[in-house]
Scaffold this motif. Structure first.
Motif, PDB file in Angstrom:
ATOM      1  N   ALA A  30       0.846  -1.190   0.000  1.00 54.41           N
ATOM      2  CA  ALA A  30       0.000   0.000   0.000  1.00 54.41           C
ATOM      3  C   ALA A  30       0.884   1.243   0.000  1.00 54.41           C
ATOM      4  N   SER A  31       0.293   2.347  -0.380  1.00 52.17           N
ATOM      5  CA  SER A  31       1.010   3.623  -0.406  1.00 52.17           C
ATOM      6  C   SER A  31       0.389   4.605   0.564  1.00 52.17           C
ATOM      7  N   GLY A  32       1.238   5.460   1.093  1.00 51.40           N
ATOM      8  CA  GLY A  32       0.802   6.620   1.855  1.00 51.40           C
ATOM      9  C   GLY A  32       1.151   7.862   1.057  1.00 51.40           C
ATOM     10  N   ARG A  33       0.501   8.958   1.335  1.00 48.34           N
ATOM     11  CA  ARG A  33       0.712  10.187   0.564  1.00 48.34           C
ATOM     12  C   ARG A  33       2.060  10.837   0.829  1.00 48.34           C
ATOM     13  N   SER A  34       2.669  10.545   1.977  1.00 43.17           N
ATOM     14  CA  SER A  34       3.934  11.161   2.381  1.00 43.17           C
ATOM     15  C   SER A  34       4.609  10.240   3.384  1.00 43.17           C
ATOM     16  N   ASP A  66      10.114   6.022   4.217  1.00 39.04           N
ATOM     17  CA  ASP A  66       9.973   5.964   2.759  1.00 39.04           C
ATOM     18  C   ASP A  66       9.372   4.620   2.368  1.00 39.04           C
ATOM     19  N   TRP A  67       9.835   3.583   3.065  1.00 40.12           N
ATOM     20  CA  TRP A  67       9.369   2.208   2.858  1.00 40.12           C
ATOM     21  C   TRP A  67       9.396   1.536   4.225  1.00 40.12           C
ATOM     22  N   VAL A  68       8.242   1.129   4.710  1.00 40.01           N
ATOM     23  CA  VAL A  68       8.150   0.447   5.997  1.00 40.01           C
ATOM     24  C   VAL A  68       7.668  -0.974   5.752  1.00 40.01           C
ATOM     25  N   LEU A  69       8.388  -1.926   6.307  1.00 40.17           N
ATOM     26  CA  LEU A  69       8.016  -3.325   6.227  1.00 40.17           C
ATOM     27  C   LEU A  69       7.502  -3.745   7.594  1.00 40.17           C
ATOM     28  N   ILE A  70       6.349  -4.397   7.602  1.00 41.58           N
ATOM     29  CA  ILE A  70       5.764  -4.906   8.836  1.00 41.58           C
ATOM     30  C   ILE A  70       5.633  -6.419   8.680  1.00 41.58           C
ATOM     31  N   PHE A  80       4.672   2.230   1.365  1.00 39.71           N
ATOM     32  CA  PHE A  80       5.599   3.062   0.604  1.00 39.71           C
ATOM     33  C   PHE A  80       5.079   4.480   0.402  1.00 39.71           C
ATOM     34  N   ARG A  81       6.026   5.401   0.222  1.00 36.84           N
ATOM     35  CA  ARG A  81       5.689   6.650  -0.444  1.00 36.84           C
ATOM     36  C   ARG A  81       5.542   6.288  -1.921  1.00 36.84           C
ATOM     37  N   PRO A  82       4.652   6.951  -2.682  1.00 36.60           N
ATOM     38  CA  PRO A  82       4.370   6.532  -4.063  1.00 36.60           C
ATOM     39  C   PRO A  82       5.601   6.422  -4.968  1.00 36.60           C
ATOM     40  N   GLU A  83       6.520   7.384  -4.903  1.00 37.62           N
ATOM     41  CA  GLU A  83       7.679   7.327  -5.800  1.00 37.62           C
ATOM     42  C   GLU A  83       8.631   6.194  -5.434  1.00 37.62           C
ATOM     43  N   VAL A  84       8.710   5.837  -4.160  1.00 39.70           N
ATOM     44  CA  VAL A  84       9.552   4.717  -3.735  1.00 39.70           C
ATOM     45  C   VAL A  84       8.899   3.405  -4.180  1.00 39.70           C
ATOM     46  N   ARG A  85       7.588   3.330  -4.059  1.00 35.88           N
ATOM     47  CA  ARG A  85       6.865   2.135  -4.517  1.00 35.88           C
ATOM     48  C   ARG A  85       7.070   1.927  -6.013  1.00 35.88           C
TER      49      ARG A  85
END
Length: 106
Positions: A30-34, A66-70, A80-85
């Motif tokens: 999934a993505s977050g906006r920031s 920027d990228w969080v793994l759970i 992810f932030r969208p550009e990192v995703r």
């Protein structure tokens, strides 16, 4: 999924890993906006998991977010932030090839 949807995660994708890997059964992306939104998504999901199971899940990628793994055991969540995703494109790496769209071979 409900936690992520409630917190306004964007572009939720669920990938079945049962036939692809032994690391987990399901991958959620999934993505977050920031970075701040990604961090909040991760914190809220981790708290809900802890409330339900009594155990804190393993988190990687905070506080930068920027990228969080759970790591939830049989479920792995990537936020992810969208550009990192877009850069890492995990959907292409782990996604289902049965959609009919395949890259041409040379």
């Amino acid at each position: 999924m409900a936690s992520l949807e409630d917190d306004k995660a964007e572009d939720l994708t669920v990938i079945d890993l049962t036939e692809k890997s032994s690391i987990a059964d399901v991958m959620i992306i999934a993505s977050g906006r920031s970075g701040r939104h990604v961090g909040a998504l991760a914190d809220h999901l981790a708290q809900k998991v802890k409330d339900r199971t009594g155990q804190s899940p393993k988190l990687e990628g905070l506080p930068n977010a920027d990228w969080v793994l759970i790591d939830l055991g049989d479920i792995i969540v990537h936020l992810f932030r969208p550009e990192v995703r877009a850069f890492y494109n995990l959907e292409k790496i782990w996604g289902d090839d049965s959609s009919g769209h395949r890259e041409p071979r040379h």
